[in-house]
Design a protein around this motif. Structure first.
Motif, mmCIF file in Angstrom:
data_model
loop_
_atom_site.group_PDB
_atom_site.id
_atom_site.type_symbol
_atom_site.label_atom_id
_atom_site.label_comp_id
_atom_site.label_asym_id
_atom_site.label_seq_id
_atom_site.Cartn_x
_atom_site.Cartn_y
_atom_site.Cartn_z
ATOM 1 N N GLN A 91 2.369 13.946 -9.571
ATOM 2 C CA GLN A 91 2.945 15.446 -8.752
ATOM 3 C C GLN A 91 1.921 15.672 -8.081
ATOM 4 O OE1 GLN A 91 6.317 17.273 -9.397
ATOM 5 N NE2 GLN A 91 6.516 14.616 -9.637
ATOM 6 N N GLU A 92 0.782 14.770 -7.266
ATOM 7 C CA GLU A 92 -0.016 14.902 -6.012
ATOM 8 C C GLU A 92 0.208 16.054 -5.214
ATOM 9 O OE1 GLU A 92 -2.233 12.012 -5.020
ATOM 10 O OE2 GLU A 92 -2.026 11.397 -7.081
ATOM 11 N N LEU A 93 1.325 16.362 -4.470
ATOM 12 C CA LEU A 93 1.724 17.540 -3.162
ATOM 13 C C LEU A 93 1.669 18.590 -3.651
ATOM 14 C CD1 LEU A 93 3.110 14.572 -0.686
ATOM 15 C CD2 LEU A 93 1.151 15.347 -0.846
ATOM 16 N N LYS A 118 1.473 -1.509 0.067
ATOM 17 C CA LYS A 118 -0.156 -0.258 0.078
ATOM 18 C C LYS A 118 1.195 0.887 -0.049
ATOM 19 C CE LYS A 118 -4.102 1.985 2.719
ATOM 20 N NZ LYS A 118 -4.744 2.577 3.870
ATOM 21 N N ARG A 119 2.199 1.433 0.672
ATOM 22 C CA ARG A 119 2.479 2.461 1.029
ATOM 23 C C ARG A 119 3.514 2.574 -0.075
ATOM 24 N NH1 ARG A 119 2.917 0.083 5.942
ATOM 25 N NH2 ARG A 119 5.306 -1.298 4.893
ATOM 26 N N THR A 120 4.075 1.405 -0.707
ATOM 27 C CA THR A 120 4.650 2.016 -1.722
ATOM 28 C C THR A 120 3.874 2.292 -3.345
ATOM 29 O OG1 THR A 120 6.493 0.635 -1.428
ATOM 30 C CG2 THR A 120 6.235 0.758 -3.499
ATOM 31 N N PHE A 121 3.001 1.793 -3.438
ATOM 32 C CA PHE A 121 2.503 2.420 -4.174
ATOM 33 C C PHE A 121 1.619 3.721 -4.315
ATOM 34 C CE2 PHE A 121 -0.181 -1.147 -7.482
ATOM 35 C CZ PHE A 121 1.197 -2.110 -6.981
ATOM 36 N N GLN A 122 1.097 4.380 -3.045
ATOM 37 C CA GLN A 122 0.572 5.100 -2.334
ATOM 38 C C GLN A 122 1.900 6.499 -3.054
ATOM 39 O OE1 GLN A 122 -0.647 6.597 1.226
ATOM 40 N NE2 GLN A 122 1.119 7.979 1.510
ATOM 41 N N ALA A 123 3.100 5.844 -2.571
ATOM 42 C CA ALA A 123 3.827 6.610 -3.163
ATOM 43 C C ALA A 123 4.492 7.390 -4.677
ATOM 44 C CB ALA A 123 5.552 6.116 -1.934
ATOM 45 N N LEU A 124 4.317 6.183 -5.137
ATOM 46 C CA LEU A 124 4.615 5.987 -6.766
ATOM 47 C C LEU A 124 3.810 6.273 -7.478
ATOM 48 C CD1 LEU A 124 5.588 2.669 -8.120
ATOM 49 C CD2 LEU A 124 7.031 4.386 -8.429
ATOM 50 N N ARG A 125 2.285 6.854 -6.927
ATOM 51 C CA ARG A 125 0.915 6.935 -7.518
ATOM 52 C C ARG A 125 1.292 8.983 -7.111
ATOM 53 N NH1 ARG A 125 -4.252 7.347 -4.129
ATOM 54 N NH2 ARG A 125 -3.924 9.173 -4.062
ATOM 55 N N ILE A 126 1.708 9.181 -5.681
ATOM 56 C CA ILE A 126 2.102 10.599 -5.574
ATOM 57 C C ILE A 126 2.632 11.526 -6.647
ATOM 58 C CG2 ILE A 126 3.023 12.256 -3.382
ATOM 59 C CD1 ILE A 126 1.890 10.560 -1.755
#
Ligand SMILES: C[S@@+](CC[C@H](N)C(=O)[O-])C[C@H]1O[C@@H](n2cnc3c(N)ncnc32)[C@H](O)[C@@H]1O
Length: 315
Positions: free
Chosen positions: A219-221, A207-215
């Motif tokens: 360029q979400e942040l 979950k955490r790695t997928f979230q990181a890649l998606r961000i």
């Protein structure tokens, strides 16, 4: 038409925006994350005078929202845009300020459930993860082209993942031997990189790695950093900005802008507030709100929501 997304905190968002909408004869709200239009639909039904500008960077969401909101096409403009482009979009429509703005951040269930998009670690798909598939690097391209250090930074910072360097070493080994092609390849690499005791807590380790890649891919942040002050700038007096975040990095950005905007610039120690230095915004309520247990039981996406709202009180 089948609707595959349950809007989070729907009634609460309507209640929070209501005073801003009702104060105006011809109110305008920006739905910065239109998705399948759940929030917009409810607002249009509730407030007959309301006009909405709805933005989304995902073309599939845009076309589905257009179909769903067709009965209201005279009161909603659906526009394919990234939400930090809001000022440009409003300028092009001749709108200087608005009564309300809503951000329902992150991905929709429609995006997660459409396995081809590559957002989900539980279904095998190409590693895409772009919300706008016509632009930018896919997750596969990020994983293939970034240096070891950059990948570690992304996964550590955006995934808050303490085993980032082990995961990245295994990603690099897999990409060099041509064994990294799909979401399930990546999920397996992450699983193998995390020590067994740590794997047993905190849900799926991918979950955490997928979230990181998606961000990173979207360029979400960085986009959110630009979008929040731009949105605040377009609110009229009495206008409200309502934001729902689904992970702590987003919520921190929103909280930081809201805190800064609600602080008076009158020097500490002066006995009276200097009007020109008074804060132009006020929090609608302190801190953040969560969804009720009842809503979380019906819609697991509501589990991590943090809702914040701010109102412009001076021009
Ligand atoms: C959680 S969904 C919104 C759901 C919607 N409120 C509803 O009730 O149907 C978030 C949507 O925001 C879009 N989105 C995410 N980041 C965006 C951005 N930077 N600019 C524009 N749209 C964005 C996604 O494509 C997705 O469709």
């Amino acid at each position: 038409m089948q609707i595959e997304h349950t809007s989070v905190l729907l009634e609460r968002c309507i209640t929070l925006l209501a005073p801003s909408i009702q104060k105006s004869k011809s109110p305008i709200v920006v739905d910065a994350t239109l998705g399948l239009g759940g929030h917009s639909l409810a607002l249009l039904e509730k407030f007959p005078q309301l006009r909405i500008v709805g933005l989304d960077r995902d073309k599939t969401a845009i076309s589905k929202a257009n179909q769903r909101l067709a009965p209201f096409s005279d009161r909603i403009k659906v526009i394919h845009a990234v939400y930090d482009e809001m000022p440009k979009v409003l300028d092009s429509l001749g709108i200087s300020d608005v009564d309300g703005i809503l951000f329902d951040l992150g991905v929709s269930s429609m995006q997660l459930d459409n396995s081809e998009r590559g957002f989900s670690y539980s279904q095998s798909a190409p590693l895409d993860m772009r919300m706008d598939q016509s632009q930018g690097l896919s997750a596969q391209e990020v994983l293939e082209s970034y240096s070891r250090n950059d990948l570690i930074r992304v996964i550590r910072e955006y995934g808050e993942e303490r085993f980032a360097s082990r995961i990245v070493d295994n990603i690099i080994a897999a990409r060099e031997s041509g064994k990294l092609h799909s979401t399930t390849d990546l999920a397996e690499i992450v699983k193998q990189s995390i020590p067994a005791p740590a794997r047993r807590v905190g849900g799926n380790p991918a979950k955490r790695t997928f979230q990181a890649l998606r961000i990173e891919v979207n360029q979400e942040l960085a986009v959110l950093e630009r979008a929040i002050p731009r949105a605040m700038d377009r609110l009229n007096v009495g206008g409200r900005l309502v934001v729902m975040s689904f992970q702590s990095l987003e919520d921190k950005i929103v909280k930081r802008y809201f805190s800064a905007a609600t602080e008076s610039m009158t020097p500490i120690g002066l006995p009276v507030e200097i009007a020109s230095l008074a804060a132009k915004f006020q929090l609608v309520f302190r801190g953040s709100e969560k969804a009720s247990e009842e809503e979380i039981n019906k819609n697991s996406r509501a589990q991590s929501v943090r809702l914040r709202a701010i109102e412009r009180v001076a021009s």
